[in-house]
Design a protein around this motif. Structure first.
Motif, PDB file in Angstrom:
ATOM      1  N   PRO A 140      39.385 -24.139 -45.350  1.00 35.00           N
ATOM      2  CA  PRO A 140      39.157 -23.092 -44.344  1.00 35.00           C
ATOM      3  C   PRO A 140      40.454 -22.462 -43.833  1.00 35.00           C
ATOM      4  N   LEU A 141      41.508 -23.259 -43.709  1.00 30.77           N
ATOM      5  CA  LEU A 141      42.792 -22.713 -43.253  1.00 30.77           C
ATOM      6  C   LEU A 141      43.393 -21.782 -44.295  1.00 30.77           C
ATOM      7  N   VAL A 142      43.264 -22.156 -45.554  1.00 29.60           N
ATOM      8  CA  VAL A 142      43.769 -21.303 -46.629  1.00 29.60           C
ATOM      9  C   VAL A 142      43.012 -19.974 -46.624  1.00 29.60           C
ATOM     10  N   CYS A 143      41.696 -20.054 -46.465  1.00 23.98           N
ATOM     11  CA  CYS A 143      40.893 -18.825 -46.421  1.00 23.98           C
ATOM     12  C   CYS A 143      41.282 -17.954 -45.237  1.00 23.98           C
ATOM     13  N   LEU A 144      41.544 -18.573 -44.095  1.00 21.58           N
ATOM     14  CA  LEU A 144      41.982 -17.805 -42.923  1.00 21.58           C
ATOM     15  C   LEU A 144      43.304 -17.107 -43.190  1.00 21.58           C
ATOM     16  N   ALA A 145      44.175 -17.749 -43.929  1.00 21.05           N
ATOM     17  CA  ALA A 145      45.464 -17.136 -44.247  1.00 21.05           C
ATOM     18  C   ALA A 145      45.321 -16.039 -45.296  1.00 21.05           C
ATOM     19  N   LYS A 186      38.061 -34.236 -47.934  1.00 17.81           N
ATOM     20  CA  LYS A 186      38.927 -33.943 -46.795  1.00 17.81           C
ATOM     21  C   LYS A 186      39.676 -32.630 -47.025  1.00 17.81           C
ATOM     22  N   MET A 187      40.170 -32.448 -48.243  1.00 22.35           N
ATOM     23  CA  MET A 187      40.889 -31.213 -48.536  1.00 22.35           C
ATOM     24  C   MET A 187      39.955 -30.007 -48.415  1.00 22.35           C
ATOM     25  N   VAL A 188      38.760 -30.122 -48.984  1.00 20.37           N
ATOM     26  CA  VAL A 188      37.808 -29.018 -48.935  1.00 20.37           C
ATOM     27  C   VAL A 188      37.408 -28.714 -47.492  1.00 20.37           C
ATOM     28  N   ASN A 189      37.168 -29.746 -46.698  1.00 19.71           N
ATOM     29  CA  ASN A 189      36.714 -29.554 -45.322  1.00 19.71           C
ATOM     30  C   ASN A 189      37.816 -29.152 -44.352  1.00 19.71           C
ATOM     31  N   ASP A 190      39.022 -29.637 -44.582  1.00 15.56           N
ATOM     32  CA  ASP A 190      40.099 -29.387 -43.623  1.00 15.56           C
ATOM     33  C   ASP A 190      41.077 -28.305 -44.063  1.00 15.56           C
TER      34      ASP A 190
END
Length: 158
Positions: free
Chosen positions: A118-123, A111-115
């Protein structure tokens, strides 16, 4: 709304699975087969990722391992007005026979990897671009020693 006929109903724990492994045969309403996984490995679908048509994904919610269902998918939850030429005409309702092979719940790590990842990478992208910009700005605004000042320093040392 997807209409479903459950040919085998199992009483199972209705924990919402994240990954559903199943075999499927899809047909047009006239019986023409348009898709089948019966001669291949079962399909593995991660719910919520829109990897199958919306109606089929909706029909997989709440299923149990080993369950067989027959789902009639209206065109607006399948391929809509455009269809999927040449196999599926526009505005075609579809019928799917599904047998659920296995259900898997997402672990907290998945769940952490999937959710979250991606948000961390976007930031990180704008942050890194900002840091590169700041570095270049500072580098461009550093006072460069003139040749005259360099000569003066050398003459003072002598």
């Amino acid at each position: 709304m997807v209409s479903m006929f459950f040919s085998i109903f199992h009483s199972c724990h209705h924990l919402i699975p994240h990954i559903v492994c199943f075999t499927v045969q899809g047909k047009l309403m006239d019986g023409k087969v348009i898709d089948s996984s019966l001669s291949m490995d079962p399909l593995v679908v991660e719910l919520g990722k829109r990897t199958v048509i919306a109606g089929l994904e909706q029909s997989l919610v709440g299923v149990c391992e080993g369950q067989k269902i027959k789902a009639t998918i209206p065109s607006h939850l399948a391929y809509g007005k455009k269809g999927y030429p040449p196999t599926i005409p526009g505005d075609a309702a579809l019928e799917f026979e599904v047998e659920v092979v296995s259900l898997t719940q997402q672990t907290s790590w998945q769940k952490m990897v999937n959710d979250v990842l991606p948000l961390v990478c976007l930031a990180l992208v704008p942050t890194l671009l900002g840091l590169v910009g700041l570095y270049l700005y500072k580098k461009a605004n550093v006072e460069k020693p003139s040749k005259k000042k360099a000569k003066d320093k050398k003459s003072k040392k002598k």
